[in-house]
Motif scaffolding. Structure first.
Motif, PDB file in Angstrom:
ATOM      1  N   SER A 673       0.852  -1.188   0.000  1.00  0.00           N
ATOM      2  CA  SER A 673       0.000   0.000   0.000  1.00  0.00           C
ATOM      3  C   SER A 673       0.885   1.234   0.000  1.00  0.00           C
ATOM      4  N   LYS A 674       0.350   2.313  -0.574  1.00  0.00           N
ATOM      5  CA  LYS A 674       1.050   3.596  -0.522  1.00  0.00           C
ATOM      6  C   LYS A 674       0.857   4.279   0.829  1.00  0.00           C
ATOM      7  N   ASN A 675      -0.034   3.711   1.677  1.00  0.00           N
ATOM      8  CA  ASN A 675      -0.321   4.255   3.011  1.00  0.00           C
ATOM      9  C   ASN A 675       0.207   3.264   4.052  1.00  0.00           C
ATOM     10  N   LYS A 676       1.120   3.720   4.904  1.00  0.00           N
ATOM     11  CA  LYS A 676       1.743   2.792   5.855  1.00  0.00           C
ATOM     12  C   LYS A 676       0.759   2.265   6.885  1.00  0.00           C
ATOM     13  N   ASN A 677      -0.429   2.844   6.986  1.00  0.00           N
ATOM     14  CA  ASN A 677      -1.447   2.336   7.901  1.00  0.00           C
ATOM     15  C   ASN A 677      -2.306   1.246   7.275  1.00  0.00           C
ATOM     16  N   GLU A 682      -7.120   0.991   0.353  1.00  0.00           N
ATOM     17  CA  GLU A 682      -5.889   1.403  -0.305  1.00  0.00           C
ATOM     18  C   GLU A 682      -4.820   0.302  -0.263  1.00  0.00           C
ATOM     19  N   THR A 683      -5.259  -0.894   0.097  1.00  0.00           N
ATOM     20  CA  THR A 683      -4.298  -1.996   0.256  1.00  0.00           C
ATOM     21  C   THR A 683      -4.600  -3.106  -0.740  1.00  0.00           C
ATOM     22  N   TYR A 711       6.071   2.521  -1.727  1.00  0.00           N
ATOM     23  CA  TYR A 711       5.127   1.487  -1.300  1.00  0.00           C
ATOM     24  C   TYR A 711       5.613   0.882   0.025  1.00  0.00           C
TER      25      TYR A 711
END
Length: 881
Positions: A673-677, A682-683, A711
């Motif tokens: 994902s581009k979002n670490k959360n 978004e995954t 990523y």
């Protein structure tokens, strides 16, 4: 009392006539013994009885061996107080190696072969250690002993006839004197030969004299063994006393203040014409035991008594003390003759009465009637781990007046049994609100009530840790503030009982329950509970097995963790709870957990097993990034834990063994994902390919990535538990794509030729060329192929390009091949058909090079030289595979 009066009168008379200087052996005329005026005082040379005339002369040399004593049939019956086995007397080692003079052994004993020799030695104040070499008969003659004297009978028999005379046989009259008699039998085994009121040794009027008997037997049907009114007697070793008869002199076993069973085992069978077993009257000021009647069984010693008399005659303050590991068996039933002799105390006592049964002591009283306390104070104390049984054939355990303050106190006793024929069975009479029955314990106390003394099955069982009660006859009431009061039904059951058994309810723990929880990759928690049945846990052992078939077998455990410190734990004598955290486990492993609890009674069975699995563990993860793709490679931990080998038991355990029992990994999904959360929307996720012995390695390629983007990567792993868990490295794995750049360097010209030198050889017409480099200078993996070839001059048009090496010799034919990294393939011929069937050069990764070379054959090498020119087209494209 008659004996005492006669003793004092005769003693005074003797003292007036002869000083006690140890130089006289007194003879008493037995036919006139009842009055002092009839006492005969013959000269020294006239003291021998006619029966002694045949004895060996004192001047003869004594033999160094002791004749074996062959016992006649004893008067003892077959009834034994205790069936725990007879203890053999120690073997007597007679040291009869004679010194100069042939009269004294190396260990300092003077050898006595006859009564004549004995009288001779008693005249010498330096001869204090005497050893018999023959049986001797003292007759009615007197033999005055001295302080510090030791008489070793060497297993011989001493007989005497004291009748009513205190100064016949052995006697002593020296304050604070100590004499010892060992390894001797007094009287014959049929009960004859030990006659008289005044004991084996008579203590005259002096105070605080101590008689020590060590390995001594006494048989008499017409005598009394101990007479030392203001002194003490100490019993050591193995002593057998059989004093039973109905004749005049068959009196108490002892007239004394203090009896000590110091060691070994003393067995006494006593019956007589008087009322008591012990008569205590000593009140002299120099007597340290004045005013008391004491019987003490020392640590590890044993006293067995059968008597038909009251235990004590007199009005002094009695005490019965059994020290640690001591044993006292009192049987007043087997030899009972009824009447007033059945009582415990002959008189109504007002002074304190003490029964003190100390740690681990064993006491058994069999009584025909209750212990008559009257108004006496005092009490009966049962110390830790003591075992006591008091059984009364008729009536309660005690009879008391209402003013008595006698109390029972059990302090962690192992077992105390009261049985009688009266309801309430104990029979105390404390005033209202006065505590006269109490018990304390560090474990559960079980109280069993029985409706009759003959019942073996209790009517009720009650469990308390400590309680305070008041007993008035058959009524039981709680003392205000009692820690564990009885309810009304329990009090009623106590009231209606004829037998009460207080026992330390200590059994091995049971009802074990164990759960495992909160497992990580290398740790898990265990929580257990148990019912400890009267004793708190001393240790709790937790076991982990890796095969269900290994449970219940300590030697198959992989981990054993012992909890023996209980701070912060709930550890009581009844319900207990324990928690522990176990670490250093193997990841992705199924364990079977069990528990064992140990208390004072021993070790419980294994608990039921509980199955739990540790989580997977991510060992490593790497990324190989292109502009729009990334290859993810990783490894999960497998068999990285350690275990302990208990094959040879806990004491010989071998720690640090390498694990081998980790499970197979079932699935790995790579999430990016581009979002670490990693928000759900978004995954993205992609299942990885598993490989390795236990599928611990994984790989996958992420495609369709955006260029120049960061990523984040993590994994979702399913291990042996079947539960999917999220695993990520710390810090979180990340990679960045870049803008795609295709840049491949290809050769602008490639020359090939034949060589004249090869003419006429097998190599004529062969084509050679230099090596040319093909390089990927871009940032993406690139696929390269040759897609077309065209003729560029007349010479090229004149040649026929073949797709094999089977041309016609002498014809204008050319087989032209492209070698990649010097490797030949079937489809590497360069022809005009490349437009339809391109030739693949391969995939060049970023920074990779390949070597190109032209090979082949010209089939008309002898013709005039030709210089054909061709144009080939290289196709370079992004590799999508």
């Amino acid at each position: 009392m008659k004996k005492n009066s006669r003793l004092i009168f005769i003693s005074i008379l003797i003292l007036m006539i002869f000083p006690f200087d140890g130089s006289y052996a007194l003879g008493i005329d037995k036919t006139n013994e009842k009055t002092a005026s009839n006492v005969q005082l013959p000269e020294e040379e006239a003291t021998l009885n006619s029966s002694e005339s045949s004895e060996t002369s004192s001047s003869e040399i004594l033999e160094s061996t002791v004749e074996e004593n062959v016992e006649n049939e004893k008067i003892t019956n077959d009834i034994e107080i205790d069936n725990r086995g007879n203890v053999n007397k120690p073997e007597i080692n007679n040291k009869n190696i004679l010194k100069i003079g042939a009269r004294q052994t190396d260990d300092g004993f003077w050898l006595v072969d006859s009564a004549t020799t004995l009288r001779e030695y008693l005249k010498d104040s330096q001869k204090l250690k005497l050893r018999l070499t023959n049986d001797i008969d003292l007759g009615t003659t007197g033999y005055q002993l001295k302080n510090g004297m030791i008489i070793d009978g060497a297993d011989h028999i001493i007989t005497y006839n004291k009748g009513g005379s205190p100064t016949s046989g052995f006697y002593i009259n020296e304050a604070n004197a100590v004499i010892e008699i060992r390894n001797t039998q007094f009287g014959n085994s049929d009960g004859s030969g030990a006659i008289g009121y005044y004991g084996v040794v008579t203590g005259i009027a002096a105070v605080n004299m101590t008689f020590i008997f060590d390995n001594v037997d006494y048989y008499s049907t017409n005598g009394q063994m101990i007479y030392n009114i203001d002194g003490s007697v100490i019993m050591r070793g193995q002593n057998t006393i059989d004093q039973r008869g109905t004749n005049t002199y068959s009196q108490e076993w002892a007239e004394i203040n203090y009896v000590e069973i110091q060691s070994g085992r003393t067995s006494i069978k006593h019956s007589g014409v008087t009322n008591a077993f012990i008569w205590s009257t000593g009140n002299a000021s120099g007597n340290p035991h004045a005013g008391t009647s004491q019987l003490i069984v020392r640590e590890h010693a044993r006293l067995d008594v059968q008597t038909n008399g009251n235990v004590m005659y007199g009005v002094l303050s009695p005490s019965y003390i059994v020290e640690k590991n001591g044993i006292f068996n009192l049987d007043k039933v087997t030899l009972a003759t009824g009447g007033t002799k059945n009582k415990f105390f002959d008189s109504n006592l007002t002074r304190p009465i003490t029964f003190d049964f100390k740690e681990q002591s064993q006491v058994n009283f069999m009584l025909p009637v209750p212990i008559n306390l009257y108004t006496a104070k005092g009490g009966m104390t049962f110390a830790e781990k003591s075992e006591v049984s008091i059984d009364v054939a008729s009536g309660g355990i005690f009879t008391t007046e209402p003013s008595s303050t006698f109390a029972i106190n059990m302090n962690k006793a192992k077992k105390v049994s009261f049985s009688s024929t009266s309801l309430g069975t104990i029979g105390l009479n404390g005033a209202n609100g006065v505590k006269n029955l109490a018990f304390t314990s560090n474990y559960m106390q079980k109280i069993e009530t029985f409706s009759t003394k003959m019942n073996n099955t209790p009517t009720r069982e009650m469990f308390k840790e400590n309680s305070d009660l008041n007993i008035r006859g058959s009524n039981f009431t709680n003392i205000v503030g009692s820690p564990h009061p009885f309810d009304s039904q329990e009090l009623l059951d106590l009231k209606n009982s004829q037998k009460l058994v207080f026992s330390a309810f200590v059994e091995v723990p049971n009802q074990l329950n164990l759960v495992a929880y909160d497992a990580t990759d290398t740790e898990l928690s265990l929580y257990g509970r148990s019912v400890n049945n009267g004793s708190p846990a001393r240790a709790v052992k937790f076991f982990l097995f890796t095969d269900e078939g290994d449970i219940n077998n300590l030697k198959k455990a992989k981990h054993i963790v012992t909890l023996d410190e209980f701070d912060g734990q709930v550890n009581t004598s009844l319900n207990s709870e324990y928690g522990i955290r176990i670490s250093d486990l193997n990841p992705n492993t199924t364990y079977w957990a069990q528990m064992v609890v140990v208390n004072e009674a021993g070790e419980s069975e294994f608990s039921k097993d509980f199955k739990i699995s540790t989580k997977p563990q991510l060992k490593s993860i790497t990324t190989d990034v292109t502009t729009t793709s990334a290859v993810i490679n990783g490894e999960l931990s497998s068999d990285t834990g350690k275990w302990t080998d208990y094959t040879n038991g806990e004491e010989l355990a071998i720690p640090g063994q390498t694990a081998y029992y980790g499970g197979l990994y079932q699935q790995v999904a790579v999430e990016y994902s581009k979002n670490k959360n990693f928000p759900v929307n978004e995954t993205k996720s992609q299942i990885a390919h598993l490989l390795g012995d236990k599928h611990q390695k994984f790989t996958t390629k992420l495609k369709g990535l955006e260029g120049d983007v960061t990523y984040y990567v993590r994994t979702k792993v399913t291990g042996v538990s079947g539960i999917e868990v999220i695993l990520a490295m710390t810090p979180l794995t990340e990679f960045q794509t870049v803008t795609e750049v295709i840049n491949v360097e290809i050769p602008i010209e490639m020359a090939f030729q034949t060589q004249n030198k090869d003419l006429g050889t097998s190599k004529e017409g062969e084509i050679t060329s230099p090596d040319y480099q093909l390089s990927n200078k871009g940032n993406v993996s690139t696929k390269v192929s040759i897609t077309n070839l065209t003729n560029e001059n007349v010479a090229a048009n004149q040649l026929l390009l073949l797709d094999n090496l089977s041309g016609n010799y002498g014809h204008e034919e050319l087989a032209l091949q492209m070698f990649v990294d010097n490797k030949q393939t079937e489809s590497n011929f360069l022809t005009a058909d490349l437009i339809n069937n391109p030739l693949s050069i391969g995939v060049l990764k970023t920074g990779e090079q390949k070597s190109l070379k032209l090979r082949g054959k010209y089939f008309n090498p002898n013709a005039v030289a030709k210089f054909p020119t061709y144009k080939i087209i290289f196709k370079v494209e992004r590799n999508e595979e």
